[in-house]
Design a protein around this motif. Sequence first.
Motif, PDB file in Angstrom:
ATOM      1  N   SER A 103     -28.503 -68.588  44.936  1.00 55.34           N
ATOM      2  CA  SER A 103     -27.525 -68.277  43.893  1.00 55.34           C
ATOM      3  C   SER A 103     -28.182 -67.640  42.681  1.00 55.34           C
ATOM      4  N   SER A 104     -29.414 -68.075  42.353  1.00 54.93           N
ATOM      5  CA  SER A 104     -30.094 -67.511  41.192  1.00 54.93           C
ATOM      6  C   SER A 104     -30.540 -66.074  41.415  1.00 54.93           C
ATOM      7  N   CYS A 105     -30.611 -65.644  42.673  1.00 56.77           N
ATOM      8  CA  CYS A 105     -31.019 -64.267  42.988  1.00 56.77           C
ATOM      9  C   CYS A 105     -29.826 -63.338  43.158  1.00 56.77           C
ATOM     10  N   LEU A 106     -28.608 -63.864  42.978  1.00 57.77           N
ATOM     11  CA  LEU A 106     -27.410 -63.069  43.249  1.00 57.77           C
ATOM     12  C   LEU A 106     -27.314 -61.810  42.395  1.00 57.77           C
ATOM     13  N   PRO A 107     -27.546 -61.861  41.074  1.00 51.43           N
ATOM     14  CA  PRO A 107     -27.454 -60.625  40.288  1.00 51.43           C
ATOM     15  C   PRO A 107     -28.429 -59.547  40.749  1.00 51.43           C
ATOM     16  N   ILE A 108     -29.652 -59.945  41.145  1.00 47.94           N
ATOM     17  CA  ILE A 108     -30.632 -58.961  41.616  1.00 47.94           C
ATOM     18  C   ILE A 108     -30.177 -58.346  42.933  1.00 47.94           C
ATOM     19  N   ILE A 109     -29.608 -59.176  43.818  1.00 55.94           N
ATOM     20  CA  ILE A 109     -29.149 -58.678  45.110  1.00 55.94           C
ATOM     21  C   ILE A 109     -27.991 -57.696  44.932  1.00 55.94           C
ATOM     22  N   VAL A 110     -27.056 -58.027  44.022  1.00 58.43           N
ATOM     23  CA  VAL A 110     -25.913 -57.144  43.792  1.00 58.43           C
ATOM     24  C   VAL A 110     -26.355 -55.857  43.111  1.00 58.43           C
ATOM     25  N   GLN A 111     -27.376 -55.947  42.259  1.00 61.20           N
ATOM     26  CA  GLN A 111     -27.847 -54.773  41.524  1.00 61.20           C
ATOM     27  C   GLN A 111     -28.668 -53.836  42.402  1.00 61.20           C
ATOM     28  N   ALA A 112     -29.213 -54.352  43.501  1.00 60.05           N
ATOM     29  CA  ALA A 112     -30.094 -53.555  44.353  1.00 60.05           C
ATOM     30  C   ALA A 112     -29.428 -52.281  44.890  1.00 60.05           C
ATOM     31  N   PRO A 113     -28.172 -52.303  45.379  1.00 63.86           N
ATOM     32  CA  PRO A 113     -27.563 -51.053  45.859  1.00 63.86           C
ATOM     33  C   PRO A 113     -27.452 -49.983  44.765  1.00 63.86           C
ATOM     34  N   PHE A 114     -27.142 -50.395  43.526  1.00 64.56           N
ATOM     35  CA  PHE A 114     -27.053 -49.409  42.440  1.00 64.56           C
ATOM     36  C   PHE A 114     -28.426 -48.817  42.137  1.00 64.56           C
ATOM     37  N   PHE A 115     -29.449 -49.646  42.186  1.00 65.16           N
ATOM     38  CA  PHE A 115     -30.802 -49.143  41.974  1.00 65.16           C
ATOM     39  C   PHE A 115     -31.170 -48.139  43.069  1.00 65.16           C
ATOM     40  N   THR A 116     -30.862 -48.482  44.309  1.00 63.25           N
ATOM     41  CA  THR A 116     -31.150 -47.570  45.416  1.00 63.25           C
ATOM     42  C   THR A 116     -30.377 -46.266  45.266  1.00 63.25           C
ATOM     43  N   ALA A 117     -29.111 -46.366  44.844  1.00 60.29           N
ATOM     44  CA  ALA A 117     -28.292 -45.164  44.662  1.00 60.29           C
ATOM     45  C   ALA A 117     -28.869 -44.277  43.557  1.00 60.29           C
ATOM     46  N   LEU A 118     -29.293 -44.892  42.432  1.00 63.84           N
ATOM     47  CA  LEU A 118     -29.875 -44.110  41.349  1.00 63.84           C
ATOM     48  C   LEU A 118     -31.178 -43.457  41.793  1.00 63.84           C
ATOM     49  N   TYR A 119     -31.984 -44.193  42.551  1.00 64.70           N
ATOM     50  CA  TYR A 119     -33.234 -43.637  43.051  1.00 64.70           C
ATOM     51  C   TYR A 119     -32.961 -42.432  43.948  1.00 64.70           C
ATOM     52  N   GLY A 120     -31.944 -42.559  44.796  1.00 68.40           N
ATOM     53  CA  GLY A 120     -31.593 -41.442  45.684  1.00 68.40           C
ATOM     54  C   GLY A 120     -31.078 -40.234  44.915  1.00 68.40           C
ATOM     55  N   VAL A 121     -30.262 -40.468  43.889  1.00 66.20           N
ATOM     56  CA  VAL A 121     -29.728 -39.361  43.084  1.00 66.20           C
ATOM     57  C   VAL A 121     -30.856 -38.615  42.383  1.00 66.20           C
ATOM     58  N   LEU A 122     -31.779 -39.352  41.759  1.00 66.56           N
ATOM     59  CA  LEU A 122     -32.879 -38.697  41.047  1.00 66.56           C
ATOM     60  C   LEU A 122     -33.849 -38.016  42.012  1.00 66.56           C
ATOM     61  N   ALA A 123     -34.021 -38.580  43.185  1.00 67.29           N
ATOM     62  CA  ALA A 123     -34.887 -37.931  44.183  1.00 67.29           C
ATOM     63  C   ALA A 123     -34.300 -36.602  44.639  1.00 67.29           C
ATOM     64  N   LYS A 124     -32.996 -36.551  44.795  1.00 68.59           N
ATOM     65  CA  LYS A 124     -32.344 -35.297  45.187  1.00 68.59           C
ATOM     66  C   LYS A 124     -32.405 -34.267  44.061  1.00 68.59           C
ATOM     67  N   VAL A 125     -32.224 -34.759  42.822  1.00 66.29           N
ATOM     68  CA  VAL A 125     -32.310 -33.845  41.671  1.00 66.29           C
ATOM     69  C   VAL A 125     -33.718 -33.266  41.555  1.00 66.29           C
ATOM     70  N   ALA A 126     -34.724 -34.068  41.859  1.00 63.76           N
ATOM     71  CA  ALA A 126     -36.108 -33.582  41.784  1.00 63.76           C
ATOM     72  C   ALA A 126     -36.356 -32.470  42.794  1.00 63.76           C
ATOM     73  N   LYS A 127     -35.664 -32.532  43.893  1.00 62.72           N
ATOM     74  CA  LYS A 127     -35.818 -31.502  44.921  1.00 62.72           C
ATOM     75  C   LYS A 127     -34.780 -30.384  44.770  1.00 62.72           C
ATOM     76  N   SER A 128     -34.034 -30.429  43.639  1.00 63.39           N
ATOM     77  CA  SER A 128     -32.981 -29.424  43.373  1.00 63.39           C
ATOM     78  C   SER A 128     -31.942 -29.409  44.474  1.00 63.39           C
ATOM     79  N   GLN A 129     -31.594 -30.592  44.988  1.00 71.06           N
ATOM     80  CA  GLN A 129     -30.570 -30.712  46.022  1.00 71.06           C
ATOM     81  C   GLN A 129     -29.331 -31.390  45.446  1.00 71.06           C
ATOM     82  N   GLU A 130     -28.157 -30.927  45.833  1.00 67.68           N
ATOM     83  CA  GLU A 130     -26.907 -31.478  45.324  1.00 67.68           C
ATOM     84  C   GLU A 130     -26.676 -32.880  45.907  1.00 67.68           C
ATOM     85  N   ILE A 131     -26.106 -33.720  45.093  1.00 71.38           N
ATOM     86  CA  ILE A 131     -25.747 -35.071  45.543  1.00 71.38           C
ATOM     87  C   ILE A 131     -24.610 -35.594  44.677  1.00 71.38           C
ATOM     88  N   GLY A 132     -23.631 -36.198  45.302  1.00 72.44           N
ATOM     89  CA  GLY A 132     -22.483 -36.712  44.566  1.00 72.44           C
ATOM     90  C   GLY A 132     -21.755 -35.606  43.844  1.00 72.44           C
TER      91      GLY A 132
END
Length: 394
Positions: A103-132
Amino acid sequence: MTFSFLNPLYTAVSWIIVQFHSLYSNIFDPDGGWAWGLAIASMVVVIRICLIPLFVKQIKATRAMQAIQPKMKAIQERYKNDKQRQSEEMMKLYKEAGTNPFSSCLPIIVQAPFFTALYGVLAKVAKSQEIGVIHGDLLVSAGKAHIFGAPLSATFVSSPETSVKIVTAVMIIMMSLSQFITQRQLMTKNVDLTVKTPFMQQQKMLMYVFPVMFAVMGINFPVGVLVYWLTTNVWSMGQQLIVIRNNPTPGSKAFADRQVRLKKAGRLNPDGSEIKGALWGMLPPSKAAISAASSAAAVVEESAQARRQQPRKQSKAQRQQSGTGQQTADLTKDAPSSTEEPAEEAVQADSGANPAATQQGATKPGAAKPGTTRQQGARQQPKRGGGQRPKKKS
């Protein structure tokens, strides 16, 4: 690196960033790092506001885990040779307490998909590729954005420029340091110090493990992701500080400090509970409520003082000893003094000179014989006269 099943999140994260970028473009350069950096930080604030209910649940779960640590230790000692029974008893204990270790790890677990999504968005921007929703002119603008001379998509490992490495290194240190301060703040101020359990040792270990882990992983994070984690750590630090100050764990240092503050402000009930104000305690209590609590506290203090002033109970031996001492004092008080002896001798002399007076005095009720004393409280019966009854005539 992107995942197809996270496409809805990529779209949501990129849309939030674009909306905030449009807002800040009215103040800063649209192609500058401030507009894009503040857009990322604002997205973090939105996500953390949505996670506040989970954060409250995390605080409650952590307190419940601290409360059941002694019982957990007893179960481990009792069933140390039977792992299956130990697991069953542990699950039963978790169910009764309404918590579990995850239960104490719940906020980190819920936040993980948003972190992954942000990482993916910035990785695509770095390669000048469209995303979202980031494409066309927005994609070009994001590629031009720099924060303190470092592009949003640059990392400590991939960038050959020294200035970029310095900026990323400083951000990694700040990210790890904020993580350490947040965990240390929890361990030193909001932990029940009266309970020594293995849970506390685990928390102390995590206080050092998490910052080191984030520092190692941070060398591969883009600058935009470092902005994300630095913002979320600062938010966690401030949010936790508010919770520790206003709702600390009972038995902790922060709880004792809060009780002192409430007592000075007159907001402490006689039983130690807080006088709640309006709007779920967010507003200060009324003067009438504080005055009533002060009166109740005064009554409790007076009754406690009266109880302290009551004489202690005596044992049977002590009561007998005090009774004997009182009787001795009474006898000493009633004993004839030396000044009365000449009076008694004078009476005896008078009785020799006038026997009739002596006999008459002996017949008076309550008269005591010479040389004798009367005890206090003993009623003397009147004695009959010295003369004999006249004989009946035959």
